[in-house]
Each structure stands twice: as C-alpha cells, then as structure tokens.
Design a protein around this motif. Structure first.
Motif, mmCIF file in Angstrom:
data_model
loop_
_atom_site.group_PDB
_atom_site.id
_atom_site.type_symbol
_atom_site.label_atom_id
_atom_site.label_comp_id
_atom_site.label_asym_id
_atom_site.label_seq_id
_atom_site.Cartn_x
_atom_site.Cartn_y
_atom_site.Cartn_z
ATOM 1 N N UNK A 1 13.721 -21.576 -15.200
ATOM 2 C CA UNK A 1 13.302 -20.229 -15.632
ATOM 3 C C UNK A 1 13.477 -19.238 -14.492
ATOM 4 N N UNK A 2 14.066 -18.103 -14.775
ATOM 5 C CA UNK A 2 14.339 -17.116 -13.727
ATOM 6 C C UNK A 2 13.039 -16.535 -13.185
ATOM 7 N N UNK A 3 13.057 -16.223 -11.909
ATOM 8 C CA UNK A 3 11.886 -15.614 -11.264
ATOM 9 C C UNK A 3 11.674 -14.217 -11.827
ATOM 10 N N UNK A 4 10.473 -13.923 -12.251
ATOM 11 C CA UNK A 4 10.170 -12.583 -12.748
ATOM 12 C C UNK A 4 9.124 -11.947 -11.849
ATOM 13 N N UNK A 5 9.292 -10.638 -11.611
ATOM 14 C CA UNK A 5 8.291 -9.916 -10.823
ATOM 15 C C UNK A 5 7.067 -9.660 -11.694
ATOM 16 N N UNK A 6 5.880 -9.868 -11.140
ATOM 17 C CA UNK A 6 4.665 -9.529 -11.880
ATOM 18 C C UNK A 6 4.571 -8.014 -11.971
ATOM 19 N N UNK A 7 3.816 -7.484 -12.957
ATOM 20 C CA UNK A 7 3.636 -6.026 -13.051
ATOM 21 C C UNK A 7 3.105 -5.445 -11.743
ATOM 22 N N UNK A 8 2.220 -6.190 -11.052
ATOM 23 C CA UNK A 8 1.639 -5.674 -9.808
ATOM 24 C C UNK A 8 2.721 -5.514 -8.731
ATOM 25 N N UNK A 9 3.573 -6.534 -8.612
ATOM 26 C CA UNK A 9 4.669 -6.460 -7.620
ATOM 27 C C UNK A 9 5.612 -5.312 -7.974
ATOM 28 N N UNK A 10 5.905 -5.175 -9.251
ATOM 29 C CA UNK A 10 6.785 -4.078 -9.691
ATOM 30 C C UNK A 10 6.204 -2.715 -9.308
ATOM 31 N N UNK A 11 4.903 -2.564 -9.536
ATOM 32 C CA UNK A 11 4.256 -1.283 -9.219
ATOM 33 C C UNK A 11 4.275 -1.025 -7.714
ATOM 34 N N UNK A 12 4.040 -2.075 -6.929
ATOM 35 C CA UNK A 12 4.068 -1.918 -5.469
ATOM 36 C C UNK A 12 5.462 -1.500 -4.998
ATOM 37 N N UNK A 13 6.467 -2.130 -5.590
ATOM 38 C CA UNK A 13 7.844 -1.802 -5.182
ATOM 39 C C UNK A 13 8.203 -0.370 -5.580
ATOM 40 N N UNK A 14 7.768 0.039 -6.778
ATOM 41 C CA UNK A 14 8.057 1.404 -7.228
ATOM 42 C C UNK A 14 7.378 2.418 -6.300
ATOM 43 N N UNK A 15 6.138 2.101 -5.896
ATOM 44 C CA UNK A 15 5.410 3.009 -5.004
ATOM 45 C C UNK A 15 6.102 3.086 -3.639
ATOM 46 N N UNK A 16 6.572 1.956 -3.143
ATOM 47 C CA UNK A 16 7.257 1.944 -1.848
ATOM 48 C C UNK A 16 8.565 2.744 -1.930
ATOM 49 N N UNK A 17 9.285 2.554 -3.037
ATOM 50 C CA UNK A 17 10.533 3.294 -3.227
ATOM 51 C C UNK A 17 10.255 4.806 -3.226
ATOM 52 N N UNK A 18 9.170 5.200 -3.907
ATOM 53 C CA UNK A 18 8.833 6.622 -3.962
ATOM 54 C C UNK A 18 8.465 7.144 -2.568
ATOM 55 N N UNK A 19 7.721 6.330 -1.782
ATOM 56 C CA UNK A 19 7.369 6.755 -0.415
ATOM 57 C C UNK A 19 8.625 6.960 0.424
ATOM 58 N N UNK A 20 9.606 6.080 0.232
ATOM 59 C CA UNK A 20 10.861 6.216 0.982
ATOM 60 C C UNK A 20 11.599 7.490 0.574
ATOM 61 N N UNK A 21 11.629 7.773 -0.728
ATOM 62 C CA UNK A 21 12.291 9.000 -1.203
ATOM 63 C C UNK A 21 11.574 10.240 -0.660
#
Lengths: 205, 205
Positions: A1-21
């Motif tokens: 089964x492919x590795x899936x990001x949990x919703x929490x990890x997804x949200x953290x990554x989205x927040x980090x991406x926004x901080x970088x932008x």
C-alpha cells in the motif's frame, strides 16, 4: 500500500509552503526578484535551504508561484471593483486609482510583478494574467458600450489597450533604479484615468 | 607586441557574425526563440557549432543581440514616419498601420520580439526599446498638443500609454499558439488607430 500523508502532515506542509512564499515575497518587496534566492528565503523563513527544495524545484518555480499568488490578489481587487454598482466610467476610474495607488505604495514588489526582467517562467505567467485583467475590462467596456457611455468599438481590443496603458505607464514610475524622483500618484493617477477614459470614447474625463 | 587583427580578418569576422545573426533571426521567424539553438544556428549558417561561440558566449547573448538588431530596424521605421510632414494625427495613423502591418506579416518574429517568454536578457532589452518608442511618441504628442490637435496632457505619460496599447493589442493576434484564426489586419488596424487617437483626445478618428 502506498504511503499516504495524514491530514495533519498535509496541513503542516501547506503551512510551511505558505511561510516560504511569504518570506520570498518579502524579499522581492525589498529588492526585487534579483534579491530573492533560495538561501535567503530559507533564512528568512527560519528553515534549512534543503527544506525549500522540498516545495519548489528551483528559484524559477518559486518565482512563478510567488508571482501567481501576489497577482491573484491584484486580479481579485480589480474583479471586485469592476463588478460593483455605478457607471462603467466610475468603476474604471476606481480600478485605476486603486491599482495605481497599491502599486505605488508597494513600489518594488509592483515593479517586480509588472516588468522586472526575471525569466521565461514569470514572463509566461505575466502573459496569462494580463489576459485575466483584459477579460475583466472587456465585460466592463461592453457594458459601457451597451449603456451608451462609451463609443462603439471592439471591446476585446480596447480591453487589451487598457491593460497595456496601465502596465506601461506604471513601469517608469515604479522602477526605482531609473526614476529620478518618487512617483507622484497625485499627478499620475488623474492622467492615467483621463487617457484610459478618452481611449474608450467618453467625454466624462 | 600584442597580436592585432588585420582589417581583412576583421571584415571576415564581422561578415561571419552577421551571417550567424541572420541565420538565428530566420530560425526565430520560423519557430520563435524556442526553436533557435546554437546548434541550429550553426547548421543554418553552414559553420561548426564552435564557431558560434567565438561570437556569442551563449544562447542568451545571441538572443539579446538578435533582438537588438531586429528591433532597431522597427524603431528606425517609426522614427522615419514620426519625423515626416503632415499632422501629428496623420503621422500616428501611419506609424500604427505600418508597425501593425509589418508585425502581422512577420507574425512569428514579431511575437518573439514583443512578448515571447525567453529570459531576462531579452526582457531587459524590451524595456529599453519600449522607452525608445516612447521617446519618439512623446515628441509627436507634444507637437500635436502644441498645434492644438490633441488635448492638453502629460505627453510622457501618454507616450507610454501608446507603447502599451500597441504592444498589448498585438500580443493576442500575433500569438499563433493561441489564436484561433489568422489576425485580421483590416479589422485590427482601424480599431487600434481609433483607440490611440481617442486616447490623445482628438476628434479626427
């Protein structure tokens, strides 16, 4: 089964991406695209340089995404003013004074978005967003023609003309490398409104 | 004593450089900057790839020099029309029909020069040459104002406006990737002349 990001990890990554932008946009607002590097963005956002590469392949891609985010905000401003009540001429005047005032306030960022030589990816985005502006102007012009406010004309051609006028007249005043004096909104804005309204064939300028 | 090139060697090198620029321009006219590579230019000019690098450091530099040469020709066309006899409005009409007709005839090259996303070196040249056009338009507009042909206005701002109008209204029709049909000069040119003359506040459109 492919590795899936949990919703929490997804949200953290989205927040980090926004901080970088946000960090990259702040750098562009200070010194243009030239001053924005992957390393400076990482430092500004308080992360390792490698972290930036988890979100953006290279500087060109970061520039293009930053451009899209910042320009979307401007397009939405124009959209909200274009779709208000009032005569077409009034709304156009409001769009111009709002757009020019915002550009002249955030001079360095506005120049970067409108004209700074930066590379093919951002250039392609510029062409795309100029058409978004033109589409908004085209509805407004057509409405003005239908109401008898503006002369009979090809609203599509005149919409492109407005985009060209606004961008080109702001390039000089916004370019602080070039300008011998601070751009004077109180002179530029009425001239810009007048030339745009005349272009559409209205007497109310 | 330092080695000096003889006049004959100098002339041969200048001729070879010009042949390379001509070959590169022909490639851009066929497929845009994207289709122009150092290797294709060498092949077109019938020389080895290494020969191109004797004249140009890289593709970006070749693009920028090709851009300058091709655009100088257009600026000189505008200059010669702007400085002719006749009313300011007549000369502006002639500039627009000449520029647009030349652009629509050499559609692919014109799009490449005006708007194709290509890179920062060419973008910087575009900003430079747009100011050359604006300087020419500014004299013409000032003359029109002084003669009472055009409304009172800041000729510098209106000159930038004309540059913006002409470039932006041509971008769509010139972009054969995008355009659903062949650009129709017989529709575009009169609309473009009318919007420019209206922008300057003349009734003679």
């Amino acid at each position: 089964m492919a590795y899936r990001k949990t919703p929490k990890v997804q949200a953290q990554q989205a927040a980090q991406r926004q901080r970088l932008l946000d960090a990259a946009t702040a750098l562009v607002a200070e010194g243009g695209f030239n001053a924005m590097t992957i390393a400076a963005t990482a430092e500004r956002a308080g992360v390792a340089t490698g972290t930036v590469y988890k979100h953006f392949t290279n500087k060109g891609e970061l520039c293009a995404e930053l451009f899209r985010c910042a320009t979307e905000v401007e397009v939405e401003q124009v959209r909200s003013l274009v779709t208000q009540d009032g005569s077409a001429a009034e709304r156009l005047r409001a769009v111009i004074s709002n757009f020019a005032a915002r550009a002249l306030r955030g001079q360095r960022l506005a120049y970067a978005l409108i004209a700074e030589p930066v590379g093919a990816l951002v250039e392609a985005e510029r062409l795309h967003y100029r058409r978004s502006y033109a589409t908004l102007f085209q509805s407004l012009i057509q409405e003005g023609i239908d109401r008898g406010e503006f002369a009979a004309q090809d609203a599509g051609i005149s919409a492109s003309a407005l985009v060209g006028i606004i961008a080109e007249t702001l390039v000089g005043p916004l370019n602080w490398h070039d300008s011998r004096s601070t751009p004077q909104a109180e002179h530029l804005v009425p001239q810009l409104q007048a030339v745009c309204l005349r272009a559409l064939g209205t007497e109310s300028n």
